[in-house]
Design a protein around this motif. Structure first.
Motif: not given
Length: 234
Positions: A140-148
């Motif tokens: 979910r965070l990857l799809r928001m563009g975060f480095n996770v």
């Protein structure tokens, strides 16, 4: 906070016999309204004294007051024998949602979102079932563009915790708050000045006590131990 949530929060402090009482109440709470203390003791396999001591531990003067507290709650959503499987599943998740709503603090969730936005790197730790939650959160965070990155291997987790720094952010997931590798990894990360929060069901757990802050979620084993085991949902 209703009596179910009070029992969950105090659960780690109960003796083994008191935990048997807690398990029964959390899963079959509404059924004790027509019981006296001796009948409940016989059902659970403990003494009347254990139940009396348990009641006092959770803030009730006696068994009668516990029954009053339970009676104030809406009719239990535990599945009955008449329910078909779809209704049982619906009731299970409804209960989890309601208990989650009681525990979560929306103000803190907004603060958590800001911390995520400000982190250079985000690492999500989880083992077993909690590892599945870590992977889903990562996606979910990857799809928001975060480095996770989610880390679900115990060896890699310990390695990662030794190289994080003050610009990183670790989110640890452990329902019990006592998963040894999670506890060890977060302690190492904290020693490296990394900000660490955890998702857990117990505020007094080792994990919750050593991180910067924690988010409490319901323990779904207390909703229904036999039919549904899905800690990812809460």
């Amino acid at each position: 906070m209703d009596i179910y949530m009070v029992i969950q929060q105090l659960y780690p402090s109960f003796s083994k016999k008191e935990q048997l009482v807690a398990n029964y109440i959390l899963q079959e709470g509404q059924s004790i309204n027509n019981m006296n203390i001796s009948v409940l003791a016989n059902h659970v396999g403990v003494s009347n004294g254990t139940i009396t001591h348990f009641c006092k531990k959770i803030g009730c003067n006696n068994f009668a007051e516990l029954k009053v507290q339970l009676g104030r709650l809406r009719t239990a959503t535990a599945p009955s024998v008449e329910d078909n499987i779809l209704i049982q599943v619906s009731k299970f998740y409804q209960t989890v949602i309601e208990r989650s709503n009681q525990l979560l603090d929306i103000t803190y969730l907004h603060q958590l979102a800001e911390t995520i936005k400000g982190a250079a790197r985000i690492f999500i730790y989880g083992i077993g079932s909690s590892g599945l939650s870590a992977k889903e959160m990562m996606l979910r965070l990857l799809r928001m563009g975060f480095n996770v990155q989610s880390i679900t291997d115990s060896h890699l987790m310990l390695i990662n915790s030794s190289i994080v720094n003050e610009n990183d952010f670790v989110i640890a997931i452990s329902s019990s708050g006592e998963t040894s590798v999670i506890v060890d990894a977060t302690r190492i990360a904290k020693n490296n000045r990394c900000k660490v929060i955890c998702l857990t069901s117990f505020s007094e757990s080792t994990l919750a006590q050593q991180v910067d802050s924690f988010i409490l979620v319901p323990n779904t084993l207390f909703v229904d131990k036999e039919r549904f085991v899905n800690s990812q949902f809460s």
